[in-house]
Write an enzyme that holds these catalytic residues in place. Structure first.
Site, PDB file in Angstrom:
ATOM      1  N   GLY A   1      -3.535   1.832   2.189  1.00 18.83           N
ATOM      2  CA  GLY A   1      -4.763   2.609   2.313  1.00 18.83           C
ATOM      3  C   GLY A   1      -4.869   3.707   1.280  1.00 18.83           C
ATOM      4  O   GLY A   1      -5.672   4.630   1.423  1.00 18.83           O
ATOM      5  N   GLY A   2      -4.056   3.612   0.220  1.00 21.09           N
ATOM      6  CA  GLY A   2      -4.165   4.577  -0.865  1.00 21.09           C
ATOM      7  C   GLY A   2      -3.894   6.002  -0.455  1.00 21.09           C
ATOM      8  O   GLY A   2      -4.344   6.942  -1.119  1.00 21.09           O
TER       9      GLY A   2
ATOM     10  N   SER B   1       0.536  -2.025  -0.852  1.00 18.83           N
ATOM     11  CA  SER B   1      -0.302  -1.071  -1.578  1.00 18.83           C
ATOM     12  C   SER B   1       0.250   0.344  -1.425  1.00 18.83           C
ATOM     13  O   SER B   1       1.369   0.616  -1.846  1.00 18.83           O
ATOM     14  CB  SER B   1      -1.753  -1.187  -1.092  1.00 18.83           C
TER      15      SER B   1
END
Length: 536
Positions: free
Chosen positions: A120-121, A203
């Protein structure tokens, strides 16, 4: 009654199995034993609610709770940057985890544990509430799965001199570490082995894996014993002083500029009030494209002592068996599909990596020429969309993974594996996305067990890829080697190799080993050479 011998092991398992009611000292949680043989516990608190004076502060031990807690509902996920507070789905009180275990497991089972950090960055919980049932079934009922929420956006990553003095930095990463510590204390009560924990992530979660590998200069506190990172991410990293503008900007928008204690002023706002002024804004960007992710990990001198590239180059990392890898088209969901000129492409890249020099941008332009691809379902795509996506995908995701795999191999790590995921979904290809960022999550967890919308082909023409990926992943979780229990007929996954650049290619028509193409090796060699200069 006399039972046949064939039934006896089942009777023993049922007698010794972990009760759905588990005591974790500060609370008792009642889980749910499902008909398929997996028991789950949802919404277990692993830290105290980070509210009031605990906002912007290191996570604290969970508070005692009276009575039995019915663990049949996921905890609310953490507040997201740029989104309104949604009391039905999100909350500042969000530090919860879920546990999945075979119902037949017992406190002496010592099953391998898969500890998953969602992506989710660092600005949202993008993979919340994934269901571990599919992975447990694929392992032959031989693993335990843990997933959890952690603070994101300013709640997890606000950085300034004021936060450093009156709170703490990198709280989202400290939440993750708190959850790892919880696993060490309590996972044996669910049938898991605290001495066999595989930390995975995608991610931002895969970026977190690299931060934990290099935490405190590579200090090994025994919290995990192998790692599996999907689309590891090297974003721009700032120091506390370089992050001060973000804090100042937030204070101004909050109306706290005149307060004698600006941090206390921010803490006195309700979450709903704070959410109205938190958005993806960078006042230093002027007319550049809006940021994808405003907040992220900060170089704090302790947990994160330097840029990730430099820490790996200097050998300041924990040496454990490791998987790193990427998808073919990592950048397509990030680059604007309307990117139509080289100038627009360069503006996008520089807004994401603001320390790129003009000379470096020029070199990147020569390495990534404009493509002539067209996409049936994206007829209005800009001429430079794929060019921009190719450059961004390799700068931020693919080349860092290639770099890490090589460093680990050279450091003598016991097993450094890398993969290239190239399973094409017809609709995504037609839309111009190709094989996009973290799409392999659907194969690893099983498309029916993720919280998002999987590509349709994972239920039909690409369904055969699911047991292959689950075979590699559960084998690695169980034995620290993706080959030991791999799916029958799938290729042996060789390590990066003494000569380097050997990775597993996963495609719809099968799996095989490949050598990273020479042109990609050359591009990544250049991008890694400037990684520290552009603050990765």
């Amino acid at each position: 009654m006399v039972f046949p011998l064939s039934v006896f092991p089942l009777l023993v398992a049922s007698v010794l199995a972990v009760s759905p009611l588990v005591n974790v000292d500060y609370a008792r949680y009642q889980g749910t034993a499902r008909p398929g043989g997996v028991t789950d516990w949802f919404g277990i608190r692993f830290a105290a609610p980070p509210l009031g004076n605990l906002r912007f502060t290191v996570p604290q031990d969970p508070l005692p709770e009276e009575g039995v807690q019915i663990a049949d509902k996921h905890g609310l996920i953490c507040l997201q940057t740029g989104a309104a507070a949604n009391v039905t789905r999100t909350s500042e009180d969000c530090l919860f985890l879920d546990v999945y275990a075979p119902s037949a497991a017992n406190t002496s089972s010592k099953l391998p544990v898969y500890f998953f950090i969602q992506g989710g960055g660092f600005n949202e919980n993008a993979n919340a509430n994934y269901n571990g049932t599919g992975l447990i079934e694929a392992s032959g009922m031989n693993i335990v799965v843990v997933n959890f929420n952690y603070r994101v956006g300013p709640y997890g990553f606000l950085a300034s001199r004021e936060v450093e003095a009156g709170g703490s930095l990198n709280n989202g990463l400290l939440d993750q570490r708190k959850a790892l510590e919880w696993v060490q204390k309590y996972i044996s009560r669910f049938g898991g082995d605290p001495n066999h924990v595989v930390m995975g992530g995608d991610s931002g979660g895969a970026a977190s894996v690299t931060y934990h590998l290099t935490a405190y200069g590579g200090r090994n506190d025994g919290l995990f014993h192998a790692v599996a990172a999907e689309s590891q991410s090297f974003a721009t990293m700032l120091t506390v002083n370089e992050s001060q503008f973000q804090y100042n900007n937030l204070v101004v928008r909050a109306g706290c500029a005149g307060a004698s204690d600006t941090l206390a002023c921010l803490r006195n706002l309700t979450a709903a009030e704070l959410q109205t002024i938190i958005h993806h804004a960078d006042p230093s960007a002027h007319d550049q494209p809006a940021l994808l992710y405003t907040y992220g990990p900060t170089i704090d001198g302790t947990f994160i002592s330097d840029y990730t590239y430099r820490l790996f180059a200097e050998g300041k990392f924990i040496r454990v068996p490791s998987i790193f890898g990427d998808d073919t088209n990592e950048g397509t969901i990030f680059a604007y599909s309307t990117t139509d000129t080289l100038g627009e492409s360069d503006a996008f890249l520089q807004s994401r990596f603001p320390y790129l020099t003009l000379q470096q941008l020029g070199k990147i332009n020569s390495l990534y020429p404009k493509t002539n691809e067209s996409f049936p379902l994206a007829p209005n795509a800009g001429k430079y969309w794929r060019q921009c996506a190719n450059a961004f995908g390799e700068i931020r995701y693919i080349c860092p993974g290639i770099y890490i795999s090589g460093v680990l191999q050279n450091a003598g790590v016991p097993g450094s594996w890398n993969y290239h995921y190239n399973v094409e979904d017809p609709t995504e290809v037609a839309e111009g996305l190709g094989v996009p960022h973290t799409v392999e999550l659907n194969a690893i967890w099983g498309p029916q067990y993720v919280s998002g919308r999987p590509p349709a082909s994972y239920f039909t023409t690409n369904a055969h890829v699911v047991p292959i990926m689950q075979g590699y992943w559960t084998s690695f979780i169980r034995s620290f080697d993706p080959n030991t229990y791999r799916y029958p007929g799938s290729a042996e996954w060789e390590t990066w190799g003494e000569q380097g650049y050997q990775r597993l290619l996963i495609q719809s028509n099968g799996t095989t080993m490949e050598t990273v193409p020479q042109d990609q090796q050359a591009r990544c060699a250049y991008l890694s050479s400037i990684g520290i200069e552009i603050k990765q």
